[in-house]
Design a protein around this motif. Structure first.
Motif, PDB file in Angstrom:
ATOM      1  N   MET A   1       0.477  -1.136   0.155  1.00 40.22           N
ATOM      2  CA  MET A   1      -0.107  -0.212  -0.431  1.00 40.22           C
ATOM      3  C   MET A   1       0.852   1.342  -0.039  1.00 40.22           C
ATOM      4  O   MET A   1       1.537   1.574   1.038  1.00 40.22           O
ATOM      5  N   LYS A   2       0.780   1.908  -1.093  1.00 45.35           N
ATOM      6  CA  LYS A   2       1.522   3.485  -0.757  1.00 45.35           C
ATOM      7  C   LYS A   2       1.067   4.320   0.115  1.00 45.35           C
ATOM      8  O   LYS A   2      -0.148   4.356   0.542  1.00 45.35           O
ATOM      9  N   LEU A   3       2.223   5.670   1.027  1.00 49.49           N
ATOM     10  CA  LEU A   3       2.273   5.928   2.312  1.00 49.49           C
ATOM     11  C   LEU A   3       0.611   6.587   1.790  1.00 49.49           C
ATOM     12  O   LEU A   3       0.359   7.000   2.711  1.00 49.49           O
ATOM     13  N   SER A   4       0.641   7.252   0.492  1.00 49.79           N
ATOM     14  CA  SER A   4      -0.432   8.352   0.303  1.00 49.79           C
ATOM     15  C   SER A   4      -2.216   7.734   1.178  1.00 49.79           C
ATOM     16  O   SER A   4      -2.919   8.463   1.491  1.00 49.79           O
ATOM     17  N   GLU A   5      -1.882   5.948   0.324  1.00 53.32           N
ATOM     18  CA  GLU A   5      -2.957   5.921   0.646  1.00 53.32           C
ATOM     19  C   GLU A   5      -3.861   5.399   2.522  1.00 53.32           C
ATOM     20  O   GLU A   5      -4.854   4.931   2.823  1.00 53.32           O
ATOM     21  N   LYS A   6      -2.146   5.757   3.014  1.00 52.42           N
ATOM     22  CA  LYS A   6      -3.483   5.618   4.234  1.00 52.42           C
ATOM     23  C   LYS A   6      -3.008   6.495   5.086  1.00 52.42           C
ATOM     24  O   LYS A   6      -3.332   6.436   6.836  1.00 52.42           O
ATOM     25  N   LEU A   7      -3.229   7.212   4.604  1.00 48.00           N
ATOM     26  CA  LEU A   7      -2.907   8.862   4.828  1.00 48.00           C
ATOM     27  C   LEU A   7      -4.246   9.637   4.655  1.00 48.00           C
ATOM     28  O   LEU A   7      -4.889   9.225   3.893  1.00 48.00           O
ATOM     29  N   CYS A   8      -5.044  10.934   5.516  1.00 50.94           N
ATOM     30  CA  CYS A   8      -6.076  11.676   4.794  1.00 50.94           C
ATOM     31  C   CYS A   8      -6.282  12.818   5.458  1.00 50.94           C
ATOM     32  O   CYS A   8      -5.504  13.098   6.124  1.00 50.94           O
ATOM     33  N   LEU A   9      -6.814  14.112   4.888  1.00 53.60           N
ATOM     34  CA  LEU A   9      -7.127  15.232   5.527  1.00 53.60           C
ATOM     35  C   LEU A   9      -8.468  15.259   6.149  1.00 53.60           C
ATOM     36  O   LEU A   9      -9.703  14.137   5.918  1.00 53.60           O
ATOM     37  N   VAL A  10      -8.946  15.535   7.010  1.00 56.57           N
ATOM     38  CA  VAL A  10      -9.849  15.435   7.826  1.00 56.57           C
ATOM     39  C   VAL A  10     -11.010  17.418   7.275  1.00 56.57           C
ATOM     40  O   VAL A  10      -9.548  18.161   8.227  1.00 56.57           O
ATOM     41  N   TYR A  11     -12.119  17.283   7.840  1.00 51.47           N
ATOM     42  CA  TYR A  11     -12.316  18.364   7.197  1.00 51.47           C
ATOM     43  C   TYR A  11     -13.084  18.496   8.306  1.00 51.47           C
ATOM     44  O   TYR A  11     -14.618  17.542   8.726  1.00 51.47           O
ATOM     45  N   MET A  12     -13.351  19.442   9.746  1.00 48.88           N
ATOM     46  CA  MET A  12     -14.240  19.426  10.186  1.00 48.88           C
ATOM     47  C   MET A  12     -14.825  21.337  10.184  1.00 48.88           C
ATOM     48  O   MET A  12     -14.450  22.020   9.958  1.00 48.88           O
ATOM     49  N   THR A  13     -15.164  20.835  11.205  1.00 47.27           N
ATOM     50  CA  THR A  13     -16.477  22.641  11.232  1.00 47.27           C
ATOM     51  C   THR A  13     -16.777  23.338  12.948  1.00 47.27           C
ATOM     52  O   THR A  13     -16.734  21.807  13.964  1.00 47.27           O
ATOM     53  N   SER A  14     -16.294  24.483  12.942  1.00 49.91           N
ATOM     54  CA  SER A  14     -16.568  24.461  14.899  1.00 49.91           C
ATOM     55  C   SER A  14     -17.174  25.841  15.004  1.00 49.91           C
ATOM     56  O   SER A  14     -17.063  26.965  13.849  1.00 49.91           O
ATOM     57  N   GLY A  15     -17.759  26.489  16.004  1.00 48.23           N
ATOM     58  CA  GLY A  15     -18.413  27.759  15.767  1.00 48.23           C
ATOM     59  C   GLY A  15     -18.042  29.186  16.947  1.00 48.23           C
ATOM     60  O   GLY A  15     -18.646  29.735  16.427  1.00 48.23           O
ATOM     61  N   SER A  16     -16.320  28.417  17.029  1.00 47.68           N
ATOM     62  CA  SER A  16     -15.795  29.603  17.164  1.00 47.68           C
ATOM     63  C   SER A  16     -14.212  29.847  17.264  1.00 47.68           C
ATOM     64  O   SER A  16     -14.061  28.388  16.940  1.00 47.68           O
ATOM     65  N   PRO A  17     -13.729  30.763  16.908  1.00 49.93           N
ATOM     66  CA  PRO A  17     -11.848  30.128  16.391  1.00 49.93           C
ATOM     67  C   PRO A  17     -10.972  29.600  18.179  1.00 49.93           C
ATOM     68  O   PRO A  17     -10.674  29.415  17.900  1.00 49.93           O
ATOM     69  N   GLU A  18     -12.180  30.177  19.330  1.00 52.19           N
ATOM     70  CA  GLU A  18     -11.285  29.807  20.265  1.00 52.19           C
ATOM     71  C   GLU A  18     -11.606  27.538  20.580  1.00 52.19           C
ATOM     72  O   GLU A  18     -10.938  27.151  21.008  1.00 52.19           O
ATOM     73  N   GLU A  19     -12.826  27.330  20.199  1.00 50.48           N
ATOM     74  CA  GLU A  19     -12.972  25.834  20.273  1.00 50.48           C
ATOM     75  C   GLU A  19     -12.314  25.125  19.045  1.00 50.48           C
ATOM     76  O   GLU A  19     -11.850  24.312  18.948  1.00 50.48           O
ATOM     77  N   ALA A  20     -11.306  26.064  18.063  1.00 53.93           N
ATOM     78  CA  ALA A  20     -10.817  25.483  16.846  1.00 53.93           C
ATOM     79  C   ALA A  20      -9.446  24.927  17.555  1.00 53.93           C
ATOM     80  O   ALA A  20      -9.034  23.988  17.854  1.00 53.93           O
ATOM     81  N   LYS A  21      -8.747  26.414  17.983  1.00 55.26           N
ATOM     82  CA  LYS A  21      -7.431  26.520  18.214  1.00 55.26           C
ATOM     83  C   LYS A  21      -7.604  25.213  19.812  1.00 55.26           C
ATOM     84  O   LYS A  21      -6.746  24.918  19.816  1.00 55.26           O
ATOM     85  N   LYS A  22      -9.105  24.506  20.055  1.00 54.24           N
ATOM     86  CA  LYS A  22      -8.834  24.024  21.402  1.00 54.24           C
ATOM     87  C   LYS A  22      -7.738  22.578  20.798  1.00 54.24           C
ATOM     88  O   LYS A  22      -7.822  21.586  21.211  1.00 54.24           O
TER      89      LYS A  22
END
Length: 114
Positions: A1-22
């Motif tokens: 298995m190629k290394l790239s196939e073991k990896l992923c991006l994760v898309y998430m959302t948060s309601g505030s910059p503070e929560e996102a940073k935490k």
């Protein structure tokens, strides 16, 4: 298995910059992700419980291993204020081999703990 196939991006959302940073800091500290990007002032338009909503949110984009997704999801759900957290796994098809190796090395400790 190629290394790239073991990896992923994760898309998430948060309601505030503070929560996102935490969330981002904890994910990096626990080696569940190699890196987090925070994109503030994103407008989300959606329906929730049959009601039209329009909110300012922060986009969280993380780079990690596919095998760490269950622990990442569990961790984010504990830290997040939303009832239904947006967490999407996006495949990595390829990229700079040096950067892909860096993602793998930064998440190695979390992989070993599982």
């Amino acid at each position: 298995m190629k290394l790239s196939e073991k990896l992923c991006l994760v898309y998430m959302t948060s309601g505030s910059p503070e929560e996102a940073k935490k969330i981002g800091k904890i994910l990096v500290e626990q080696n569940l992700v190699a890196c987090v990007n925070l994109l503030a002032n994103m407008t989300s338009i959606y329906k929730w419980e049959d009601k039209y909503e329009e909110d300012q949110e922060v986009v969280i984009i993380a780079k990690t291993r596919k095998s760490l997704m269950p622990k990442l999801i569990e961790t984010v759900k504990i830290l997040h204020s939303y009832d239904c957290v947006c967490i999407l796994e996006l495949p990595i098809q390829g990229g700079n081999p040096d950067f892909l190796n860096w993602i793998e090395s930064e998440t190695a400790d979390a992989e070993e703990r599982q």
